[in-house]
Structure formats: structure tokens, C-alpha cells
Scaffold this motif. Structure first.
Motif: not given
Lengths: 160, 191
Positions: B15-43
Motif C-alpha cells: 500500500w502506497q499513500p498519496y500523502v506524506v506519512p508522519v516521519d516516525f523519528a520526528t513524530a510527537t509523543d501523542e503520535q507515538h502513543a497512538a501507534m502502539q496498537t496497530t490494526p491486525s498487529n501488523k506493525g
């Protein structure tokens, strides 16, 4: 009681009510999703008033008057005259950025299968940020989820 | 050379997004927290990094999705997957259809059902039990939803109890959500 339970008005004590009791955590998370999508702490470039108006419009596209009525109360509470009229389908505003957002919201609701990269580019052209493009997709996606949960519950409640 | 996948397949594309995804390295604390659980545990996929633009919603959506699709008891896992496939056919989300059709095949150890769905779409002829599940989900997925009481009654007639029918409503509905993200924010690619 969550919004879905209130609007579905499932007969207390029925087998369906019992089944919903077993899915209480799903109903709770659906309510939390409603708040995250309609009333986020950080609305970005999509105000609470615009979100509520688009949600009411999406409910109307889906022939869900009870849900539209709920969102109308959020529209009134937001007290944002510039976007309130958007709650009715077939309306739009002259501001090009908001107008493009409305067109995309309609597409996401009525015919998501027709959405292409060009539509995302059109949003960017009028100044909608990537974050707001994602926020708009989540709004449309959530309201369409909620419509279908309510429609399905109504059918299950009416059978037999 | 990568190309966009336009036809339904059980080979899961990228899957290739049309928008620029968030950069994990510069993501905010809130964004990191939201990514702790992933759909289907796919990482942490490009999809999760895209949705991290709206961390308040992502933080709720991933656990909700996992609970609806992978919760215990109630409707058989494979039948939840068929509900997901029906919605994905209506919304023509080739990526979601690929993921959930391949899960259906893995769970049921059969390929004829998905072959029929991919060949004939909403006109597919299936075993009676699966047919009613597929039809109900497809008719709930249109805008406005076209499902009627007779479609719900048909579920009961082929043996679904209230909890199973409720799980089908939820799995169809959550794909009304998933398709509107996957299909409209990016596209499936074959490398």
C-alpha cells in the motif's frame, strides 16, 4: 448509554440487547471514536463546526434522520454560521478550500470507490494539508461506520 | 517497475499513500502513543504512519478494529472476513479485499468462495449460509444502505444467532471505515 445505543433503541431484555451487552467494549470505543473525530482536542484545519456540518450531511446522504438530527445539535452548539448550511446536501460555499473539502466529503460518503490520487491532489492545490486530508478521511469513514452499525441494529431489532 | 493493482487478487499488494506519512523519528509523543496498537498487529506500516496525522482517532480506531475483527466467541472469524470482503467489493478497495480474502482462504482452507466473489462480484453464487452473509454485508455497505429486514431474517434462517448477526453488522461497518481510508488515501502496488 452510548449514542449508538440511544439511537438504536433496542428493546431491553431482548436477545439483541443481550448481544450488545457482550459487545459493550466495542460500543464504548465507538463512542470514544465519535468524540475523537467530531470533537478532537486538536481539530487542525477542520473546525468542530465544519466537522459537525459534514457529519450531518453524510447522515442525510445515508437517509439516517436520527443521526443527522444528532449532528445538527453539534452544528448548533458550534455556532459557526459560515459552515452550518453545509449540513444539507447540495449546498456549498464560495471559499475554494472549504468547497473542495465538501466535494471530497460527498465523494467519500456516496462513492468512495471513485476516489483517486487526483482528488487528493485537488485538495492539496487549494491548500488542504496532508494532515487535514487524513482527518477528513477519518471523519467520513467514521460517520459511514456509525450509519451502518445503526442501520444493521435497526434491521436485527425489527426481524421475527 | 511497480504498477498499480486494479483487479481483485489474493496476492496482498504493497500500500502506497498519496500523502506524506508522519516521519516516525520526528513524530510527537501523542503520535507515538497512538501507534502502539496497530490494526491486525501488523506493525508500524506506511498506513499506520499515514493515519498518525490524526493521532486522537488512530488511538481509538486500532483497538476498535482489532476487537471487531479478532474478538472471541460470536461469529466465526472467517465469516467476519467474508463481511469485510463484501464491503471491500462494494467500495472497490482492492487492498482490503486482498488482505481479507486471503485471510478467509487461510481460515477455511478453501479457495472456491473467493474465486466466485472475484469472478462475479456482487452476483457471486455461494453456499446458502455464506451467500446470506455476503449479501447482507454487501447491501449494508451501499450509500444509503440497501439492506432490508428480509436480509436480516435470512441470516437467522441460515442459523446465525443475535450475537453472530451483530458481529456481522460490526465487521461490515468497520470496513465501511477501513475502505474509506485505504482506498482513498493511497493505492495498492505490485512491485
Amino acid at each position: 448509554m452510548t449514542l449508538i445505543e440511544t439511537l438504536a433503541s433496542v428493546r431491553p431484555g431482548s436477545a439483541l440487547a443481550e448481544a450488545m451487552g457482550k459487545r459493550a467494549e466495542i460500543l464504548r470505543l465507538s463512542e470514544a471514536a465519535h468524540d475523537a473525530v467530531l470533537l478532537p482536542h486538536d481539530p487542525g484545519g477542520l473546525s468542530h463546526g465544519l466537522r459537525a456540518a459534514l457529519a450531518a450531511r453524510m447522515a442525510r446522504h445515508n437517509r439516517s434522520p436520527a443521526l443527522a438530527s444528532h449532528y445538527d445539535t453539534l452544528v448548533a452548539r458550534a455556532d459557526e454560521p459560515a459552515t452550518a448550511l453545509l449540513a444539507e446536501p447540495d449546498t456549498n460555499v464560495s471559499d475554494p478550500r472549504t468547497a473542495e473539502i465538501v466535494r471530497h466529503a460527498d465523494r467519500l460518503t456516496v462513492a468512495p470507490r471513485d476516489a483517486t490520487r487526483a482528488h487528493v491532489e485537488a485538495l492539496r492545490q487549494v491548500g488542504v494539508t496532508d494532515a487535514d486530508i487524513v482527518r477528513l478521511a477519518e471523519l467520513a469513514a467514521f460517520v459511514n461506520y456509525q450509519v451502518r452499525v445503526l442501520a444493521g441494529l435497526k434491521l436485527l431489532g425489527e426481524m421475527r | 517497475m511497480s504498477e498499480v493493482v486494479h483487479t481483485f487478487t489474493t496476492t496482498v499488494p504493497r500500500w502506497q499513500p498519496y500523502v506524506v506519512p508522519v516521519d516516525f523519528a520526528t513524530a510527537t509523543d501523542e503520535q507515538h502513543a497512538a501507534m502502539q496498537t496497530t490494526p491486525s498487529n501488523k506493525g508500524i506500516s506506511p498506513y499506520v504512519l499515514t493515519l498518525a496525522h490524526d493521532p486522537e482517532t488512530l488511538a481509538v480506531r486500532s483497538p476498535l478494529f482489532n476487537l471487531i475483527m479478532y474478538g472471541k466467541d460470536g461469529l466465526a472469524a472467517s465469516e467476519r472476513e467474508l463481511g469485510a470482503v463484501a464491503a471491500s467489493v462494494v467500495n472497490r478497495c482492492v487492498y482490503c479485499a486482498a488482505v481479507h480474502a486471503s485471510r478467509f482462504n487461510n481460515l477455511t482452507k478453501r479457495t472456491d468462495v473467493i474465486e466466485a466473489v472475484f469472478a462475479d462480484g456482487l452476483e457471486a453464487t455461494l453456499d446458502e449460509h455464506l451467500q446470506e452473509i455476503f449479501n447482507f454485508s454487501a447491501r449494508l455497505s451501499t450509500t444509503p444502505p440497501e439492506a432490508v429486514v428480509a436480509d436480516a431474517q435470512a441470516l437467522a434462517d441460515v442459523g446465525l444467532d443475535e450475537l453472530e448477526a451483530l458481529d456481522l453488522v460490526l465487521s461490515s461497518a468497520i470496513f465501511g471505515w477501513a475502505n474509506r481510508l485505504m482506498h482513498t488515501l493511497g493505492e495498492p502496488m505490485k512491485d
